[in-house]
Design a protein around this motif. Structure first.
Motif, mmCIF file in Angstrom:
data_model
loop_
_atom_site.group_PDB
_atom_site.id
_atom_site.type_symbol
_atom_site.label_atom_id
_atom_site.label_comp_id
_atom_site.label_asym_id
_atom_site.label_seq_id
_atom_site.Cartn_x
_atom_site.Cartn_y
_atom_site.Cartn_z
ATOM 1 N N CYS A 84 0.868 -1.179 0.000
ATOM 2 C CA CYS A 84 0.000 0.000 0.000
ATOM 3 C C CYS A 84 0.907 1.232 0.000
ATOM 4 O O CYS A 84 1.565 1.505 0.990
ATOM 5 N N ASN A 111 -3.253 1.254 8.005
ATOM 6 C CA ASN A 111 -2.559 1.281 6.706
ATOM 7 C C ASN A 111 -1.199 1.945 6.915
ATOM 8 O O ASN A 111 -0.985 3.102 6.561
ATOM 9 N N CYS A 171 -4.202 8.120 0.034
ATOM 10 C CA CYS A 171 -4.331 6.934 -0.822
ATOM 11 C C CYS A 171 -4.596 7.443 -2.236
ATOM 12 O O CYS A 171 -5.585 8.153 -2.455
ATOM 13 N N CYS A 258 -7.340 -0.068 -7.181
ATOM 14 C CA CYS A 258 -6.113 -0.249 -6.407
ATOM 15 C C CYS A 258 -5.281 -1.342 -7.085
ATOM 16 O O CYS A 258 -5.595 -2.526 -6.986
HETATM 17 FE FE1 SF4 Z 1 -3.671 1.392 0.092
HETATM 18 FE FE2 SF4 Z 1 -5.450 2.871 -1.171
HETATM 19 FE FE3 SF4 Z 1 -5.014 0.421 -2.020
HETATM 20 FE FE4 SF4 Z 1 -6.306 0.857 0.282
HETATM 21 S S1 SF4 Z 1 -6.999 1.386 -1.771
HETATM 22 S S2 SF4 Z 1 -4.667 -0.613 -0.061
HETATM 23 S S3 SF4 Z 1 -5.240 2.660 1.031
HETATM 24 S S4 SF4 Z 1 -3.545 2.111 -2.024
#
Ligand code: SF4
Ligand code: 13P
Length: 302
Positions: A84, A111, A171, A258
């Motif tokens: 992440c 996170n 994010c 993501c």
């Molecule tokens: Fe990380 Fe954003 Fe993916 Fe969640 S959605 S795992 S906060 S990058």
């Protein structure tokens, strides 16, 4: 179920693996999970599991949290590189410096890396961030790494919430959702309710009817009469909602993807079970300290 999904289920059973997956996994992976949930549900579940082996499908900080809470269990993931980027934006030095400067408690979003968790006072997830900050005996709170969640918590608690690292803590999946795209969807579906994740920018939070973690998003449609919902988060979240509420309509933001969550595929999940790898290994000294804010979070929630 597809053939490969059946193979995965059979092998998991034979080898004694419990499959845990996050709500942002692709639909086909959601279908093979024993448990599908948000960060808080998965961490909580990890404290109660009676399986000795866990196959985790999500990103690294989630797998590490499960391993920290179950050091004696074998935890495997199909891809080590599923990480992440937001978690990696907060360094231990930033926490140490901020604490020195403000002399306030540091609330760390789950996170985050294990090394950063070592220096925080308490952890939180998007499901309980408001509750945790409310319970702290301080009107000033340091919060990181997500600046958008920090802003949400500040609004909800009335406390001074200082984001660390600040502008660079976000994010990318949620932060780059465009307000115009949300407004266009609202115009196209005027009778739809907007449910957003608190990682979205404040301007989107303000045009949302509801804000919550992915598990809270899942509860709302069951509690109200409305039939249509615009879901402002990672696009695969709607699979779970469509599956649960067959008579309701869910509209995703198609650009919110993501890439790290998508590194898990049915093919590499099968391979992970065949080879029983890649195992999550954590440094005991780091883990013993990093788990403390998570345990404190559970304590505050009791
Ligand atoms: Fe990380 Fe954003 Fe993916 Fe969640 S959605 S795992 S906060 S990058
Ligand atoms: P949830 O805890 O709401 O599932 O969120 C995790 C996450 O990574 C959001 O981007």
């Amino acid at each position: 179920m597809e053939k490969i999904q059946e193979k995965i289920r059979k092998l998991a059973k034979e080898k004694g693996y419990m499959i845990l997956a996050h709500n942002y996994q692709i639909k086909e992976i959601q279908e093979i999970a024993d448990h599908l949930g948000d960060s808080l549900q998965l961490a909580r579940l990890a404290t109660k599991l009676n399986a000795e082996k866990i196959l985790f499908l999500g990103v690294d900080f989630m797998a590490e949290t499960i391993k920290m809470l179950n050091p004696e269990k074998k935890v495997i993931v199909p891809v080590k590189a599923a990480t992440c980027p937001m978690a990696n934006s907060l360094d231990p030095e930033m926490i140490i410096e901020a604490k020195k400067k403000y002399n306030a408690p540091f609330v760390i979003y789950v996170n985050s890396t294990m090394k950063s968790k070592m220096y925080a006072d308490v952890a939180c997830t998007s499901a309980n961030a408001v509750e945790i900050v409310k319970k702290l005996n301080s009107d000033v709170v340091l919060f990181g790494p997500d600046k958008n969640l920090a802003a949400y918590v500040a609004r909800k608690t009335g406390k001074k919430v200082i984001p660390v690292p600040g502008e660079t803590g976000y994010c990318y999946v949620h932060n780059y959702i465009k307000i115009d795209d949300v407004l266009k969807l609202k115009q196209k579906y005027p009778d739809a309710k907007v449910i957003s994740h608190p990682e979205v920018p404040e301007e989107i939070q303000k045009v949302s009817d509801y804000i919550g973690s992915t598990s809270q998003m899942e509860k709302i449609p069951g509690e109200i009469e409305d039939k249509k919902f615009i879901i402002v988060t990672e696009k695969d979240m709607v699979n779970k909602l469509k599956n649960k509420y067959k008579e309701k309509e869910f509209i995703p933001v198609d650009t919110a993807i993501c890439n790290n969550m998508k590194k898990n595929t049915l093919k590499n999940v099968l391979k992970a079970l065949e080879n029983e790898e890649f195992e999550i290994e954590i440094d005991k000294e780091i883990a013993d300290k990093a788990v403390l804010p998570i345990k404190k979070m559970f304590e505050l929630m009791e």
